[in-house]
Scaffold this active site. Structure first.
Site, PDB file in Angstrom:
ATOM      1  N   ASP A 157      16.340  11.836  13.860  1.00 34.62           N
ATOM      2  CA  ASP A 157      17.197  10.885  14.703  1.00 34.62           C
ATOM      3  C   ASP A 157      18.610  11.118  14.182  1.00 34.62           C
ATOM      4  O   ASP A 157      19.758  10.784  14.850  1.00 34.62           O
ATOM      5  CB  ASP A 157      16.820   9.311  14.584  1.00 34.62           C
ATOM      6  CG  ASP A 157      16.951   9.048  13.433  1.00 34.62           C
ATOM      7  OD1 ASP A 157      17.198   9.475  12.430  1.00 34.62           O
ATOM      8  OD2 ASP A 157      16.578   7.463  13.484  1.00 34.62           O
ATOM      9  N   SER A 158      18.667  12.011  13.069  1.00 33.89           N
ATOM     10  CA  SER A 158      20.002  12.491  12.862  1.00 33.89           C
ATOM     11  C   SER A 158      20.761  13.234  13.836  1.00 33.89           C
ATOM     12  O   SER A 158      21.950  13.528  13.897  1.00 33.89           O
ATOM     13  CB  SER A 158      19.946  13.425  11.616  1.00 33.89           C
ATOM     14  OG  SER A 158      18.898  14.489  11.840  1.00 33.89           O
TER      15      SER A 158
ATOM     16  N   ASP B 180      10.951  11.868  14.787  1.00 30.18           N
ATOM     17  CA  ASP B 180      11.305  10.810  14.159  1.00 30.18           C
ATOM     18  C   ASP B 180      11.684   9.746  14.983  1.00 30.18           C
ATOM     19  O   ASP B 180      12.096   9.736  16.006  1.00 30.18           O
ATOM     20  CB  ASP B 180      12.723  11.263  13.740  1.00 30.18           C
ATOM     21  CG  ASP B 180      13.200  10.448  12.532  1.00 30.18           C
ATOM     22  OD1 ASP B 180      12.397   9.741  12.022  1.00 30.18           O
ATOM     23  OD2 ASP B 180      14.352  10.806  12.053  1.00 30.18           O
TER      24      ASP B 180
ATOM     25  N   LYS C 296       7.364  10.535  12.182  1.00 29.93           N
ATOM     26  CA  LYS C 296       7.875  10.051  10.811  1.00 29.93           C
ATOM     27  C   LYS C 296       8.571   8.558  11.355  1.00 29.93           C
ATOM     28  O   LYS C 296       9.431   8.241  12.195  1.00 29.93           O
ATOM     29  CB  LYS C 296       9.131  10.746  10.266  1.00 29.93           C
ATOM     30  CG  LYS C 296       9.721   9.983   9.045  1.00 29.93           C
ATOM     31  CD  LYS C 296      10.714  11.079   8.492  1.00 29.93           C
ATOM     32  CE  LYS C 296      12.128  11.237   8.957  1.00 29.93           C
ATOM     33  NZ  LYS C 296      12.915   9.909   8.936  1.00 29.93           N
TER      34      LYS C 296
ATOM     35  N   GLU D  62      14.943   9.487   0.240  1.00 33.05           N
ATOM     36  CA  GLU D  62      16.268   9.708   0.545  1.00 33.05           C
ATOM     37  C   GLU D  62      17.210   9.156  -0.375  1.00 33.05           C
ATOM     38  O   GLU D  62      16.945   7.692  -0.412  1.00 33.05           O
ATOM     39  CB  GLU D  62      16.589   9.576   1.957  1.00 33.05           C
ATOM     40  CG  GLU D  62      18.057   9.752   2.372  1.00 33.05           C
ATOM     41  CD  GLU D  62      18.066   9.886   3.829  1.00 33.05           C
ATOM     42  OE1 GLU D  62      17.462   9.819   4.625  1.00 33.05           O
ATOM     43  OE2 GLU D  62      19.663  10.056   4.222  1.00 33.05           O
TER      44      GLU D  62
END
Ligand code: KIV
Length: 268
Positions: free
Chosen positions: A47-48, A86, A116, A185
């Site tokens: 989703d980045s 994602d 994810k 992360e």
């Protein structure tokens, strides 16, 4: 000859063999084709995309429809890499039913091969509901960007003893719920190393030091295509933005000078 398709069991076996795992983000057909050809194990339709592809300030406005569009574009490259979709903000947080339904959309409409989702022990029921449908789930702990308002920004997590213990407990809860791997992360390297050592499933680090079972980066960061900001953990392996600018400048000059199109690029 094209290499064999990477599967979830392949990813698990890599941990057993202590072979490093690679993952990169992909949002479109041409980049997915190149990354797969280069041999990356997993493609994360992250989703980045909302930030590095659409230019939004964070990932919170990404939608399921948007993510399915990207996932389908990636799958059209028929990558040998495993495709992980994602799950965007509020696509799984409400109930196990909502989580299973949207994970199912990723597989049936987006042709992803795993999903994810961000969060710890509080999402065990959602992970179990998705896994029950035969969909592999990757967890995501530490700095989970969908919770930036709670964290007060993009900050390293798990720095004090209580936070470190919560991360370790969450990791075991995700493993127990059926996750096949966990992204860590912005977690201190020594903690990420301990988590990696303790878990049976692979950890994939981003800003979590060298001891994770694998690494992930956002591809436009690695290629120097996204210049708005660069986190400390990013290593730029290329600076493509100036190359693109130069190529486009040459095109503009040639069009203005009447050099393009030449005879070679013209139908008689
Ligand atoms: O959306 C994304 O690209 C991610 C990675 C940073 C792990 O979640």
């Amino acid at each position: 000859m094209k290499a064999a398709k990477t599967t979830v069991p392949d990813i698990l076996q890599k941990k057993e063999r202590r072979e490093k795992i690679t993952m990169l983000t992909a949002y479109d057909f041409p980049m997915a084709s190149i990354l797969s050809k280069a041999g990356v194990d997993m493609l994360l339709v992250g989703d980045s995309a909302n930030m590095v592809f659409a230019g939004e300030p964070n990932s919170l406005t990404a939608t399921m429809d948007q993510m399915i569009y990207h996932s389908r574009a990636v799958s059209n490259a028929q990558p040998v890499s495993l495709i992980v979709g994602d799950m965007p903000f509020m696509s799984y947080q409400l109930s196990p039913e909502q989580a299973a339904e949207n994970a199912g959309r990723f597989i049936s409409q987006g042709r992803a091969e795993a999903v994810k989702l961000e969060g710890g022990g509080e999402f065990v029921k959602e992970i179990e509901a998705i896994s029950k449908c035969g969909i592999p789930v990757m967890g995501h702990l530490g700095l989970t960007p969908q919770s930036i308002h709670k964290f007060g920004g993009f900050k390293v997590q798990g720095r004090d003893e209580a936070a470190a213990k919560k991360l370790m407990d969450d990791a075991f809860a995700l493993q127990q719920a059926g996750c096949f791997s966990i992204v860590l992360e912005c977690v201190p390297a020594d903690l990420a190393g301990k988590m990696t050592e303790s878990l049976a499933i692979p950890t994939i680090g981003i800003g979590a030091g060298p001891d994770c079972d694998g690494q992930v980066l956002v591809t436009p960061d690695l290629l120097g295509l996204f210049e708005r900001f660069t986190p400390k953990f990013v290593k730029r392996y290329a600076s493509l933005a100036p190359l693109v600018e130069e190529a486009v400048k040459s095109y503009i000059e040639e069009v203005k000078a009447g050099k393009f199109p030449s005879e070679d690029h013209t139908y008689k």
